[in-house]
Design a protein around this motif. Structure first.
Motif: not given
Length: 544
Positions: A277-292, A391-392
């Motif tokens: 299985x070969x994808x052209x442009x996979x990605x993992x997105x990290x979305x971090x909400x931080x109130x510290x 928290x974050x």
């Protein structure tokens, strides 16, 4: 690209065939009403037409299918997970604070007390709490807590003690408590408990700028004739206890805020047992909400995919990605607000594409976060602040744009099966499957009938040939015309018996995208459909 679930199409075809053949036979032939001689009818019956969209074929309960390119209608799959930092109250706990102060009168003060008949004496002391906490607190806003004052006095005269803390206020009113000291012929002993809810304590007025609480004492008494010496003491024990904070400003220090693992199930591949299985442009997105309100580093300690069938585990290797990485944080004047950090892991900064080659069923990642690490990515920035709700949250999303290639896939599924009808009157039957495929993949299929011990008794197709032909694609890998494939299947009386006696069906299908072995990539658009037509021909004997 995203592999279409050809075994899902197989299940649909098979179930439509079984349900339709039995119901049509029952609905069209009422054998109980035919009471004369033997009749040998033949029937050709159009059964079912099904049109399956990309959403019917691909979407799973734990995934989201969405249009990622509005111009072409190209779709992508998303799988998500999340991790939340530890409860701040489990990380930062205020200790009970204990102080003792001894108060007495000097010889001159005793002489003045006797001669004047009264005395008022003031003293103050600054207490350093550094030995009782690792925090360096400049300001503390208390949610709840108690100050317990225990006073014992050897002075045999009635009076009062005023205890005040100028740096501690509630509603702009400084803390002050007046404690009567009534002499009744024995040592004076008094306990006073004060609710500290919603008080703010400033601890930065001393020389070190933190962790210092200044307390003032004013003792006054009327002379009553009893003897008094410099050895007569007033002992004041202070205990700040059961403290819970609303806010803390200062140096919070280095603490582990998160050390957890999460698993994201990519259940689209649950039945896949082999393939590339070969994808052209996979990605993992990290979305971090931080109130510290402090510097935080997050380290990705584990990031790997796992394939249950092959046992293969593939680790990520970062090439242009800071690990650990720092988080954005709200500024000192943004208490209670949230700052956001968004990062992508893709083929430009990692080997993410190779992690997906084996069509894994899981993505496993483990994160470690620390406050005030003093690192290049998160240098110490003072003062810090936290609230009791700080928290974050790390939201992790695997985005699989459906563009790429796939081949060699073997999908296998097993279903419990009961034919549910006896069709003794049928000598033979034939099924015609007509598939007009608007997707860019070819598929072969086989359906096995097995007994209760999973011993195969028969199969639907004489061979595992292609029953789905890829739609015609252009140079961009987009289908421009569907392709039709007609498949005829014949069932003798013996094969019908095998089918009706089966307890399980085992469905196997293999697929590849158009010209995958030549390296051609294709795209999945939201407008693609696959149309399935089923027709049934029956021949048999009926006793009339």
């Amino acid at each position: 690209m995203k592999v279409l679930k050809t075994n899902r199409i197989a299940v649909i075809i098979f179930l439509l065939f079984v349900l339709s053949s039995t119901s049509c036979l029952k609905d069209n032939l009422d054998f109980d009403k035919m009471t004369t001689t033997e009749w040998t009818p033949e029937f050709a019956v159009p059964l079912v037409f099904a049109s399956l969209s990309v959403y019917d074929i691909i979407t799973e309960d734990t995934s989201e299918l969405f249009v990622i390119d509005q111009n072409t209608g190209q779709v992508a799959l998303a799988y998500s997970g999340s991790l939340i930092s530890f409860d701040i109250r489990d990380i930062i706990q205020l200790p009970d604070l204990n102080f003792e102060y001894l108060f007495n009168l000097s010889s001159q003060e005793i002489s003045d007390f006797v001669n004047n008949g009264a005395i008022t004496k003031s003293e103050s002391y600054t207490y350093d709490i550094s030995a009782q906490t690792d925090l360096k607190i400049e300001t503390l806003v208390i949610e709840e807590g108690i100050l317990e004052l225990e006073i014992t006095s050897d002075i045999q005269h009635s009076g009062e003690l005023i205890v005040s803390i100028p740096g501690m206020e509630r509603n702009n009113v400084p803390f002050e408590v007046t404690i009567p000291l009534d002499y009744n012929g024995s040592q004076i002993s008094v306990t006073e408990s004060v609710d500290l809810s919603n008080y703010t304590i400033e601890m930065n007025s001393g020389t070190q700028g933190n962790n210092e609480i200044g307390i003032q004492y004013v003792f006054s008494a009327e002379y009553e004739g009893q003897p008094i010496t410099v050895a007569d003491l007033i002992r004041i024990d202070h205990t700040f206890e059961k403290l819970e904070f609303l806010k803390i400003f200062g140096d919070i220090g280095e603490h582990t805020l998160l050390e957890q693992e999460d698993t994201i199930n990519i259940d689209f591949f649950d039945n896949n047992q082999a393939g590339f299985f070969d994808l052209v442009s996979p990605y993992v997105q990290l979305s971090i909400a931080n109130s510290f309100g402090l510097p935080i580093d997050i380290e990705i300690q584990t990031f790997q995919t796992r394939n249950f069938y092959t046992g293969e585990e593939t680790d990520v290797f970062f090439t242009n990605f800071s690990n650990p990485f720092g988080l954005n944080a709200p500024a000192f004047n943004e208490v209670g607000e949230t700052a956001f950090t968004n990062l992508n892991i893709d083929d430009q900064n990692s080997n993410l594409g190779s992690l997906l080659h084996s069509a894994p069923q899981q993505l496993i990642y483990r994160l470690f976060a620390v406050s005030n690490p003093g690192s290049a990515t998160s240098p110490v920035d003072l003062p810090n602040f936290i609230t009791n709700e700080s928290q974050f949250r790390v939201d992790t999303e695997i985005i699989l744009p459906l563009e790429g290639l796939a081949y060699g896939f073997v999908l296998r599924d097993t279903l419990d099966f009961s034919f549910g009808e006896q069709i003794d009157e049928v000598d033979s039957m034939a099924l015609r499957i007509v598939i007009d495929n608007g997707f860019p993949f070819n598929a072969n299929m086989q359906v096995y009938f097995a007994d209760e011990n999973f011993v195969v008794m028969d199969s639907v197709f004489s061979s595992s040939g292609e029953i789905i032909l890829s739609g015609e694609t252009d140079s961009d890998g987009i289908v421009i015309a569907p392709k039709r494939k007609i498949t005829d299947i014949e069932f003798s009386r013996q094969r019908i018996d095998n089918m009706t006696n089966a307890s399980h069906v085992i469905i196997e299908s293999g697929m590849k995208t158009t010209n995958a072995l030549d390296g051609e990539t294709v795209k999945i658009l939201d407008e693609y459909t696959i149309n399935v037509n089923l027709g049934l021909f029956l021949a048999g004997k009926v006793n009339l």
